[in-house]
Design an enzyme around this catalytic site. Sequence first.
Site, PDB file in Angstrom:
ATOM      1  N   PHE A 256     -23.519 -91.075  39.407  1.00 36.64           N
ATOM      2  CA  PHE A 256     -23.528 -91.385  37.975  1.00 36.64           C
ATOM      3  C   PHE A 256     -22.114 -91.593  37.459  1.00 36.64           C
ATOM      4  O   PHE A 256     -21.220 -90.782  37.703  1.00 36.64           O
ATOM      5  CB  PHE A 256     -24.206 -90.250  37.212  1.00 36.64           C
ATOM      6  CG  PHE A 256     -24.251 -90.430  35.723  1.00 36.64           C
ATOM      7  CD1 PHE A 256     -24.924 -91.495  35.156  1.00 36.64           C
ATOM      8  CD2 PHE A 256     -23.617 -89.523  34.881  1.00 36.64           C
ATOM      9  CE1 PHE A 256     -24.972 -91.664  33.776  1.00 36.64           C
ATOM     10  CE2 PHE A 256     -23.663 -89.676  33.501  1.00 36.64           C
ATOM     11  CZ  PHE A 256     -24.341 -90.754  32.948  1.00 36.64           C
ATOM     12  N   GLU A 257     -21.894 -92.690  36.737  1.00 38.36           N
ATOM     13  CA  GLU A 257     -20.622 -92.977  36.070  1.00 38.36           C
ATOM     14  C   GLU A 257     -20.880 -92.946  34.567  1.00 38.36           C
ATOM     15  O   GLU A 257     -21.501 -93.864  34.021  1.00 38.36           O
ATOM     16  CB  GLU A 257     -20.092 -94.332  36.522  1.00 38.36           C
ATOM     17  CG  GLU A 257     -18.925 -94.901  35.717  1.00 38.36           C
ATOM     18  CD  GLU A 257     -17.788 -93.929  35.472  1.00 38.36           C
ATOM     19  OE1 GLU A 257     -17.650 -93.465  34.322  1.00 38.36           O
ATOM     20  OE2 GLU A 257     -17.042 -93.636  36.422  1.00 38.36           O
ATOM     21  N   PRO A 258     -20.436 -91.892  33.877  1.00 39.46           N
ATOM     22  CA  PRO A 258     -20.814 -91.695  32.474  1.00 39.46           C
ATOM     23  C   PRO A 258     -20.274 -92.741  31.507  1.00 39.46           C
ATOM     24  O   PRO A 258     -20.746 -92.834  30.374  1.00 39.46           O
ATOM     25  CB  PRO A 258     -20.241 -90.308  32.146  1.00 39.46           C
ATOM     26  CG  PRO A 258     -19.121 -90.117  33.113  1.00 39.46           C
ATOM     27  CD  PRO A 258     -19.558 -90.807  34.375  1.00 39.46           C
ATOM     28  N   ARG A 259     -19.305 -93.555  31.937  1.00 34.81           N
ATOM     29  CA  ARG A 259     -18.717 -94.562  31.044  1.00 34.81           C
ATOM     30  C   ARG A 259     -19.297 -95.954  31.254  1.00 34.81           C
ATOM     31  O   ARG A 259     -19.002 -96.863  30.492  1.00 34.81           O
ATOM     32  CB  ARG A 259     -17.198 -94.620  31.257  1.00 34.81           C
ATOM     33  CG  ARG A 259     -16.462 -93.299  31.091  1.00 34.81           C
ATOM     34  CD  ARG A 259     -15.039 -93.416  31.631  1.00 34.81           C
ATOM     35  NE  ARG A 259     -15.039 -93.698  33.064  1.00 34.81           N
ATOM     36  CZ  ARG A 259     -13.976 -94.128  33.755  1.00 34.81           C
ATOM     37  NH1 ARG A 259     -12.831 -94.346  33.117  1.00 34.81           N
ATOM     38  NH2 ARG A 259     -14.053 -94.346  35.046  1.00 34.81           N
TER      39      ARG A 259
END
Length: 490
Positions: A256-259
């Site tokens: 997961f890449e929150p940005r």
Amino acid sequence: MKRNQFSLFLLFLVFIIGCKTANEEKFESLDTPFLESAFERFKEPAITHRRFKQADLQPLIQKHQNSFQITELGKSVEGRSITSLDWGKGSTKVMLWSQMHGNESTATMALFDLFNFLEASGDEFDSLRSLLKTSLSLKFIPMINPDGAEVFQRRNALDIDLNRDAISQISPEAVILKNARDSFEPEFGFNLHDQQVYYNVVNTAKQATISVLAPAYNYETEINEVRGRAMKTIVGMNRLLQELIPGQVGKYDDAFEPRAFGDNIQKWGTSTILIESGGYVGDPEKQYIRKLNFLIILNALHQISTQSYEQHSIDEYFAIPDNDLQLVDLIIKEMQVEVEGKKFPVDIAIRRRESNADSTFYVTGNVEDLGDMQVYFGFEEIDATGLSFKEGKVFEQEFENLAAISSEEAMELLRQGYLGVKIKNGKPGELHQLPILVLQSKKDFNFGWKTGSSPNFFLAEGDLLKYAIVNGYLIDLENPEEQVLKQRVF
């Protein structure tokens, strides 16, 4: 009375059989030759290479104004318009956006091919168009980052990676994409990108021509109905790709890449599919990969319109092999290098990076790594056992200009030990395809075999020069092959 009941029973049977037949037809996948013929007929002829600008697309957008709803969504940092094209009147909404990174244009080309297909009529594709039009409402945003496209760079004019601006939304382009998603509320989304040509299918020498991902929406990488739909649709796309490029499809790590936009759009309730266009041997302008994009996007839209993705399993998605970054342009194995009077056999991995030059490009070779290179795969590999590193020279006599040097003369100079020539009248940065380094503003060239060095040297057997390495290109001095060399004047 009984006769009427029997007649009604027969009508009921006919109805059930008819529904079953229609249902079976509904769930059939599209035939690959059928899709390929659609591409060949509707490929946009005005786009022939992958370096184009926002202004180049404007007449192509306007030619579809009678079939698509065209809307200016806003403007980029430098004031260029960002446009959407809407088509269809179905209940299932699908949004497709491309060129979030300005130098990732392969899918953009395919979208314009798709526009041509969707607006046509009166041929064997009409039933497919009718199905798509009545089932789907499509919103296309073909170029999110026009400022990056202007100079063919990844980031926007603020030097921000738009795919890391989904939350802060510092960039106007990020605001535009987020607003488009929120106002349209698509059920499915297609996030269209390009990746490095050096991606491979993990632990194989096969190039990952297409990579896919159903992005995670949380750190736990959980699978809900939204993400599961994306995974199943990818399975159908992969089945088509395996017919065309067997073993050349990879899957991205789903950390997961929150940005990132893909991860967040998945999180916001849109089943999101990432398509990354990599490389394909002999296709530097990605015209074959453009075709693959057209085919799998049309395949996916058909799956969504019929819900036929439901026949696929999530397990099939996870069976798609991961991609990796193990490819290089050239591997030289067991080359002898001398240090402190001693010789050591080393493997060298070389990559040739692209740089922009208006509507084309040149390459700059670089030694990426050395030592034991068995974990890499080279587009070219040479066993240099018994061969040693040898420096090259610059030819003393100046040539008038590039036109005064032929490829044959350049090859003869290489055989004499010269890796560089000088010209009197030239322009630093001017492009050429000579198999030798050309100097105009510099008196010498960079060279070396250590990491970060410019790979310009010879491979010699004693005093006999066997191979020249020019800007990372391998040239067999005894049996030279014709190559497309993308070099510049230094």
